[in-house]
Design an enzyme around this catalytic site. Structure first.
Site, PDB file in Angstrom:
ATOM      1  CB  VAL A  95      -0.955   0.037   1.223  1.00 52.16           C
ATOM      2  CG1 VAL A  95      -1.910  -1.138   1.207  1.00 52.16           C
ATOM      3  CG2 VAL A  95      -0.176   0.072   2.540  1.00 52.16           C
ATOM      4  CB  CYS A  96       1.971   3.812  -1.783  1.00 51.80           C
ATOM      5  SG  CYS A  96       1.210   3.886  -3.415  1.00 51.80           S
ATOM      6  CD  GLN A  97      -2.031   8.733   1.410  1.00 49.43           C
ATOM      7  OE1 GLN A  97      -1.383   8.086   2.207  1.00 49.43           O
ATOM      8  NE2 GLN A  97      -3.296   9.055   1.635  1.00 49.43           N
ATOM      9  CG  LEU A 113      -3.281   3.501   2.033  1.00 54.89           C
ATOM     10  CD1 LEU A 113      -2.351   3.794   3.209  1.00 54.89           C
ATOM     11  CD2 LEU A 113      -4.211   2.347   2.381  1.00 54.89           C
TER      12      LEU A 113
END
Length: 228
Positions: free
Chosen positions: A139-141, A168
């Site tokens: 996961v990242c932004q 996210l």
């Protein structure tokens, strides 16, 4: 007939939500030596927030957060593992100093983004915690860094990788239990842009009040705001 070889391939595709999975088994046999090699390749799964939650709860995927330290500290999924793909660039050569200064006066100031560089220890950090057979949800932004991280891990031999499409920032509030000072979808917001909305709201309120005052109390307004 030495050197002549034959190959057979078996491939199949499985779709779960928006993810893609395509394991491919290739068998190659040399006519002269009878050697047989088996290789398995798999495409990365791309899933939304709800599908990612199912991967964790049902299929036992471990969450690996590849964002930088600042975004991770603002908010992250509870019990996840942190392995940043980029780290803060503190190099002091002239070129880096110039780039860092420009960055800090623009992107850093307005968006709160640190000046970073690719983490040379990223793959090693993941390997220290997981085997190549582990099921990993990256996961990242925004979704870009997790895709880049998945590419590196695939090359390093990891076989079960999933990423959250759009990162996210696209996850609905409450989808995951989180830790931090803000919501997961807002962890990428920092710098002056975070107060832009507050400033706009205050100015809007002032203008509305001024308009109502002039409309409802024209005589008092004329005394306070004489014509030029």
């Amino acid at each position: 007939m030495a050197g002549i070889s034959s190959s057979t391939a078996l491939s199949f595709t499985s779709n779960v939500g928006t993810k893609r999975l395509k394991p491919e088994i290739r068998s190659r046999r040399s006519v002269s030596g009878g050697r047989r090699n088996l290789r398995v390749t798999a495409e990365v799964k791309f899933v939304n927030g709800e599908e990612a939650k199912q991967l964790i709860a049902v299929e036992g995927y471990a969450v690996v957060d590849v964002r930088d330290k600042t975004q991770f500290e603002r908010a992250h999924i509870k019990s996840c593992h942190h392995a940043p793909l980029f780290i803060e660039n503190q190099d002091n050569d002239l070129g880096t100093i110039v780039k860092r200064t420009l960055h800090n006066n623009f992107s850093g100031l307005f968006f709160g983004l640190p000046f970073t560089k690719l983490n040379p220890e990223f793959v090693r950090a993941v390997r220290s915690q997981f085997s190549p057979e582990s099921k990993l949800l990256l996961v990242c932004q925004e979704g870009l860094r997790s895709a880049a991280a998945a590419n590196q891990l695939e090359k390093a031999g990891f076989e079960n990788i999933a990423c959250v499409t759009s990162g996210l920032q696209s996850v609905k509030p409450g989808t995951f239990d989180s830790v931090g000072s803000t919501e997961l979808q807002d962890a990428g917001k920092a710098g002056l842009v975070t107060i832009q909305g507050q400033i706009s709201a205050v100015l809007g309120t002032v203008l509305v009040c001024a308009y109502l005052f002039i409309t409802l109390f024209p005589d008092q307004a004329a005394k306070l705001l004489p014509p030029s």
